[in-house]
Scaffold this motif. Structure first.
Motif, PDB file in Angstrom:
ATOM      1  N   ASN A   1       0.579   5.599   0.101  1.00  0.00           N
ATOM      2  CA  ASN A   1      -0.326   6.667   0.556  1.00  0.00           C
ATOM      3  C   ASN A   1      -1.447   6.093   1.436  1.00  0.00           C
ATOM      4  OD1 ASN A   1       1.176   8.302  -1.273  1.00  0.00           O
ATOM      5  ND2 ASN A   1      -0.273   7.850  -2.906  1.00  0.00           N
ATOM      6  N   PRO A   2      -1.102   5.421   2.525  1.00  0.00           N
ATOM      7  CA  PRO A   2      -2.093   4.684   3.313  1.00  0.00           C
ATOM      8  C   PRO A   2      -3.169   5.545   3.961  1.00  0.00           C
ATOM      9  CG  PRO A   2       0.010   4.789   4.468  1.00  0.00           C
ATOM     10  CD  PRO A   2       0.258   5.299   3.086  1.00  0.00           C
ATOM     11  N   THR A   3      -2.951   6.840   4.112  1.00  0.00           N
ATOM     12  CA  THR A   3      -3.947   7.690   4.777  1.00  0.00           C
ATOM     13  C   THR A   3      -4.952   8.312   3.813  1.00  0.00           C
ATOM     14  OG1 THR A   3      -2.490   9.626   4.659  1.00  0.00           O
ATOM     15  CG2 THR A   3      -2.325   8.230   6.627  1.00  0.00           C
ATOM     16  N   ALA A   4      -4.752   8.122   2.519  1.00  0.00           N
ATOM     17  CA  ALA A   4      -5.690   8.682   1.537  1.00  0.00           C
ATOM     18  C   ALA A   4      -7.059   8.020   1.700  1.00  0.00           C
ATOM     19  CB  ALA A   4      -5.163   8.476   0.127  1.00  0.00           C
TER      20      ALA A   4
ATOM     21  N   ARG B   1      -5.119   6.131  -2.124  1.00  0.00           N
ATOM     22  CA  ARG B   1      -4.426   5.016  -1.502  1.00  0.00           C
ATOM     23  C   ARG B   1      -4.187   3.972  -2.590  1.00  0.00           C
ATOM     24  NH1 ARG B   1      -6.548   0.626   3.000  1.00  0.00           N
ATOM     25  NH2 ARG B   1      -8.243   0.444   1.474  1.00  0.00           N
ATOM     26  N   HIS B   2      -2.930   3.750  -2.928  1.00  0.00           N
ATOM     27  CA  HIS B   2      -2.581   2.766  -3.955  1.00  0.00           C
ATOM     28  C   HIS B   2      -2.543   1.378  -3.331  1.00  0.00           C
ATOM     29  CE1 HIS B   2      -0.265   5.816  -6.719  1.00  0.00           C
ATOM     30  NE2 HIS B   2      -1.288   6.391  -6.081  1.00  0.00           N
TER      31      HIS B   2
ATOM     32  N   SER C   1     -11.630  -1.875   0.943  1.00  0.00           N
ATOM     33  CA  SER C   1     -11.456  -1.055  -0.259  1.00  0.00           C
ATOM     34  C   SER C   1     -12.800  -0.704  -0.875  1.00  0.00           C
ATOM     35  CB  SER C   1     -10.606  -1.799  -1.291  1.00  0.00           C
ATOM     36  OG  SER C   1     -10.552  -1.071  -2.504  1.00  0.00           O
TER      37      SER C   1
ATOM     38  N   ILE D   1       0.847  -1.190   0.000  1.00  0.00           N
ATOM     39  CA  ILE D   1       0.000   0.000   0.000  1.00  0.00           C
ATOM     40  C   ILE D   1       0.885   1.243   0.000  1.00  0.00           C
ATOM     41  CG2 ILE D   1      -1.628   1.372   1.357  1.00  0.00           C
ATOM     42  CD1 ILE D   1      -2.967  -1.194   2.209  1.00  0.00           C
TER      43      ILE D   1
ATOM     44  N   ASP E   1      -9.467   4.866  -2.952  1.00  0.00           N
ATOM     45  CA  ASP E   1      -8.565   3.787  -3.352  1.00  0.00           C
ATOM     46  C   ASP E   1      -8.355   3.734  -4.857  1.00  0.00           C
ATOM     47  OD1 ASP E   1      -8.245   2.960  -0.772  1.00  0.00           O
ATOM     48  OD2 ASP E   1      -9.659   1.286  -0.906  1.00  0.00           O
TER      49      ASP E   1
END
Length: 239
Positions: free
Chosen positions: A21-24, A53-54, A89, A19, A27
């Motif tokens: 950018n976990p705080t975005a 979040r990727h 997600s 993952i 998804d």
């Protein structure tokens, strides 16, 4: 890198993923092609699309995700869907390259991004038809071990169960799935792609009603050199 375990239809899978950018709060899921892995997608796309979040996934049998079973594309779609549930997600955007494009379409995301997607049956070259013919003859004669020399370069180093999986998925026609997809779609293609032809890309674009088609000078991995433009178009083109 992390892993999550899940069991579907009495089959156990341990999925490797990463993952960024976990705080975005929205998804974007990236699905690789046959014979590839999540690292290729991550290395290309992780510098962009910071508001998402990727989620990068290794399909079972690829990268660091092992597979002991013979699967088909619906299995892969179900496995991926259940895995995304474990990550809570929202499937806002799913990006699929080649074989990953087939699975992305079956997942029915809010926004679909296809990169030289598989799923349209194309006429096989004459030399491939000859290899298939001789492989069938050898199988009929009980000389199965000799058929390995006729296998696609995509699978010649894979296990028998993954080769059987490849045979399950290689000749699928997803025209009806593309036609039934009713959400927003962005379709990107390499103009010199010899794995999935430009004509296949145009056909998919005609089948998906709410789609935009953009082509680039490049081959099956055209997106490696065009990631900045592609990601800008994604940001501007998604719902």
């Amino acid at each position: 890198m992390a892993t999550k375990s899940l069991t579907i239809n009495n089959k156990f899978f341990e999925i490797s993923y990463e993952i960024v950018n976990p705080t975005a709060t929205k998804d974007m899921v990236f699905l690789h092609g046959w014979g590839s892995n999540k690292d290729i997608m991550k290395n290309i796309f992780s510098p962009y699309l910071k508001n998402f979040r990727h989620i990068y996934i290794d399909f079972p049998g690829f990268g660091k995700s092992k597979n002991e079973y013979v699967l088909n594309t619906n299995d892969y779609a179900n496995i991926t869907n259940e895995f995304l549930k474990l990550l809570n997600s929202s499937k806002d955007v799913i990006v699929g390259h080649s074989y990953g494009g087939k699975i992305a379409t079956l997942l029915n995301p809010k926004n679909l991004v296809l990169l030289s997607s598989a799923g349209i049956l194309e006429e096989k070259p004459f030399d491939v038809k000859i290899k298939i013919f001789f492989a069938k003859v050898l199988n009929f004669l009980g000389l199965k071990n000799l058929t390995k020399r006729f296998r696609s370069k995509d699978v010649n180093t894979m296990s028998e169960n993954m080769y059987a999986t490849f045979k399950n998925v290689v000749n699928e026609d997803l025209s009806s799935s593309f036609s039934n997809f009713s959400n927003n779609a962005l379709i990107f293609w390499g103009e010199k792609d010899s794995a999935t032809s430009l004509e296949s890309g145009k056909k998919i674009a005609n089948l998906i009603k709410k789609s935009t088609f953009i082509s680039y000078d490049g081959d099956h991995f055209f997106f490696a050199k065009n990631a900045k433009d592609i990601t800008t178009r994604i940001e501007n083109g998604i719902c």
